[in-house]
Design an enzyme around this catalytic site. Structure first.
Site, PDB file in Angstrom:
ATOM      1  N   ASP A   1      11.260   0.379  14.252  1.00 47.90           N
ATOM      2  CA  ASP A   1      11.825   1.475  13.472  1.00 47.90           C
ATOM      3  C   ASP A   1      11.761   2.826  14.173  1.00 47.90           C
ATOM      4  O   ASP A   1      12.762   3.538  14.278  1.00 47.90           O
ATOM      5  CB  ASP A   1      11.103   1.567  12.133  1.00 47.90           C
ATOM      6  CG  ASP A   1      11.581   2.729  11.290  1.00 47.90           C
ATOM      7  OD1 ASP A   1      12.786   2.796  11.016  1.00 47.90           O
ATOM      8  OD2 ASP A   1      10.752   3.582  10.935  1.00 47.90           O
TER       9      ASP A   1
ATOM     10  N   ASP B   1       6.535   3.462  15.781  1.00 46.38           N
ATOM     11  CA  ASP B   1       5.685   2.348  15.381  1.00 46.38           C
ATOM     12  C   ASP B   1       6.389   1.033  15.707  1.00 46.38           C
ATOM     13  O   ASP B   1       7.373   1.003  16.436  1.00 46.38           O
ATOM     14  CB  ASP B   1       5.358   2.449  13.889  1.00 46.38           C
ATOM     15  CG  ASP B   1       6.623   2.482  13.029  1.00 46.38           C
ATOM     16  OD1 ASP B   1       7.743   2.435  13.581  1.00 46.38           O
ATOM     17  OD2 ASP B   1       6.497   2.549  11.784  1.00 46.38           O
TER      18      ASP B   1
ATOM     19  N   TYR C   1      10.005   3.892   3.082  1.00 47.17           N
ATOM     20  CA  TYR C   1      11.456   4.011   2.935  1.00 47.17           C
ATOM     21  C   TYR C   1      11.889   3.643   1.522  1.00 47.17           C
ATOM     22  O   TYR C   1      12.732   2.776   1.312  1.00 47.17           O
ATOM     23  CB  TYR C   1      12.179   3.128   3.965  1.00 47.17           C
ATOM     24  CG  TYR C   1      12.102   3.674   5.375  1.00 47.17           C
ATOM     25  CD1 TYR C   1      12.898   4.742   5.768  1.00 47.17           C
ATOM     26  CD2 TYR C   1      11.226   3.128   6.303  1.00 47.17           C
ATOM     27  CE1 TYR C   1      12.829   5.252   7.050  1.00 47.17           C
ATOM     28  CE2 TYR C   1      11.149   3.631   7.600  1.00 47.17           C
ATOM     29  CZ  TYR C   1      11.953   4.692   7.958  1.00 47.17           C
ATOM     30  OH  TYR C   1      11.881   5.196   9.241  1.00 47.17           O
TER      31      TYR C   1
ATOM     32  N   GLU D   1       8.360  12.922  15.870  1.00 50.17           N
ATOM     33  CA  GLU D   1       8.709  11.541  15.579  1.00 50.17           C
ATOM     34  C   GLU D   1      10.095  11.255  16.141  1.00 50.17           C
ATOM     35  O   GLU D   1      10.947  12.148  16.269  1.00 50.17           O
ATOM     36  CB  GLU D   1       8.713  11.311  14.067  1.00 50.17           C
ATOM     37  CG  GLU D   1       9.050   9.898  13.635  1.00 50.17           C
ATOM     38  CD  GLU D   1       7.943   8.912  13.869  1.00 50.17           C
ATOM     39  OE1 GLU D   1       7.827   8.455  15.031  1.00 50.17           O
ATOM     40  OE2 GLU D   1       7.192   8.590  12.929  1.00 50.17           O
TER      41      GLU D   1
END
Length: 461
Positions: free
Chosen positions: A85, A88, A237, A446
């Site tokens: 994703d 991670d 999510y 991120e």
């Protein structure tokens, strides 16, 4: 943007083996003020670094190797493949499906831009890497494996996916535990992909379309929020917009793929049922809320002043909305660039449809230029001036195999990530253009598959 600026064809990248330290295999083309074709190459290349499963010999991110080959074995199914994703190693099906559908829509919208940049083969490979996985995950009619890996277990490990030893449970939706957002989004991705592959691999396109039909019926007939059936997904999510946008999104892509009135009738019914006219007001395009994109799909597919005016009003609201001093549309600190670049794609798409074309195109170009360096620094790893060097990304923070990776050392390393994560769009700045290249700051640094999904289309526009 390649269509509107001087285009230079990239060299035959499909023939290049390996990755250069300077550009990741994405050669400079000499475009100004920014090398949009090189940026397009790199933002697609990022997806190769996110690959799970068996790594092919054509892999350009050569610091990656086979990983997670036993995914799904806890339930006796083969779930090897797909994309990790973000920084991670969980495979979250919902944002993966959105990213795939967005990439497919980008290619369907701006094929000439990809072709001029020499990226047609690569964007198709990026889409097919995901759809191959979705076809595995759809192991029977109304069943879809929607997640591999558990968030808290996965996030406790800082290291390479090739070194993972933790449990990676797999989670599904079925008629006893459905999930309309997940099934609908995956149906949309597969339907859009079927259009792309129809001319080059008709049998594969038919397989994608058949799965899309199944999953659409599943999403529509067994309505439920998917996080109810996959509770771990709620921590990462959870869809706050509900499933009306995914049902609409899927119905239109299926109509585009088939021309069947069944799907257009469904789309019109959802427009009324879920109040898309109002739900789309102020809505962007992302893994959760797709209503802004749905309005554009209606305008693209059905035409007419009614839909065009709604798109025009929505984008005018974004253009007049909050911007940073440097000109970035600011919709929130978490993934500020992700949000802005997705709206930029919406604006480029509206311009292509003749909706406030000059205004939308100019504003969208400003958003892309911000990401590429208009304030004096790039926010795309490995590209341009002063790009990020320490993205919040586990595998690239580790030394190249076979050197061991100590998680604490990798995370706390004050220097750049040892492996350059070419093309990754980082989270981005705050409301005042402040940004710190800090691996530990996952809000600003991120990276994720959905972060790149919008800017890829904009760079090809």
């Amino acid at each position: 943007m390649a269509k509107f600026l001087v285009a230079f064809c990239a060299l035959g990248l499909l023939l290049i083996a390996g990755v250069t330290a300077q550009d990741g295999g994405c050669s400079a083309t000499g475009q100004t003020p920014y090398d949009y074709n090189q940026a397009l190459c790199m933002t697609i290349l990022f997806y190769e670094a996110q690959r799970s499963g068996y790594i092919p010999s054509s892999q350009r991110a050569t610091w990656r190797a086979d990983s997670a080959l036993d995914d799904g074995q806890d339930n006796g199914v083969d779930l090897e493949g797909g994309y990790y994703d973000a920084g991670d190693h969980v495979k979250f099906g919902f944002p993966m499906a959105y990213s795939t559908a967005a990439l497919a829509w980008s290619y369907l919208s701006f094929p000439d831009g990809f072709e001029k940049a020499g990226q047609t083969g690569y964007i198709k490979d990026a889409i097919r890497w995901a759809t191959d996985y979705f076809l595995k995950a759809h192991s029977s009619g109304m069943l879809l494996w929607g997640q591999v890996g558990q968030g808290d277990i996965d996030h406790a490990f800082w290291g390479r996916p090739e070194d993972m030893t933790m449990e990676r449970p797999s989670f599904k939706i079925d008629t006893s535990a459905p999930g309309s957002e997940l099934a609908g989004d995956t149906a949309a991705a597969l339907a859009a992909a079927s259009i792309i592959f129809q001319s080059s691999d008709a049998s594969y396109a038919a397989e994608c379309l058949a799965a899309a039909r199944d999953l659409f019926e599943f999403a529509d007939q067994y309505r439920e929020n998917y996080h109810v059936s996959i509770p771990d997904a709620a921590n990462y999510y959870m869809s706050f917009s509900g499933y009306g946008d995914e049902l609409s999104w899927a119905a239109i892509f299926l109509y585009q793929a088939t021309g069947e009135s069944y799907y257009s009738d469904k789309a019109f019914a959802y427009w009324d049922e879920f109040g898309v006219e109002w739900a789309g007001a102020g809505a962007a395009l992302g893994w959760d809320n797709k209503y802004g994109g749905v309005q554009i799909l209606f305008a693209e597919t059905f035409g007419g002043d009614y839909y065009n005016n709604l798109v025009s009003e929505n984008l005018a609201g974004f253009r007049s909305g909050t911007h940073t001093p440097g000109g970035l549309l600011f919709l929130g600190e978490w993934g500020s660039l992700r949000s802005a670049e997705s709206v930029a794609f919406m604006a480029f798409k509206a311009a292509e449809l003749g909706i406030d074309a000059d205004t939308n195109r100019a504003w969208a170009a400003q958003q892309v230029d911000y990401a590429l360096g208009s304030t004096g620094r790039s926010f795309v790893v490995g590209f341009g001036v002063s790009p990020p060097e320490k993205p919040h990304h586990r595998s690239s923070s580790c030394p190249t195999i076979p050197e061991p990776c100590d998680g604490d050392e990798a995370f706390n390393n004050p220097g750049p990530n040892p492996n350059t994560l070419f093309g990754a769009l980082v989270g981005g700045p705050d409301a005042n253009d402040n940004y710190v290249d800090d691996r530990g700051d996952y809000v600003q640094n991120e990276v994720a598959c959905d972060y790149n999904a919008g800017i890829v289309g904009s760079l090809a526009a």
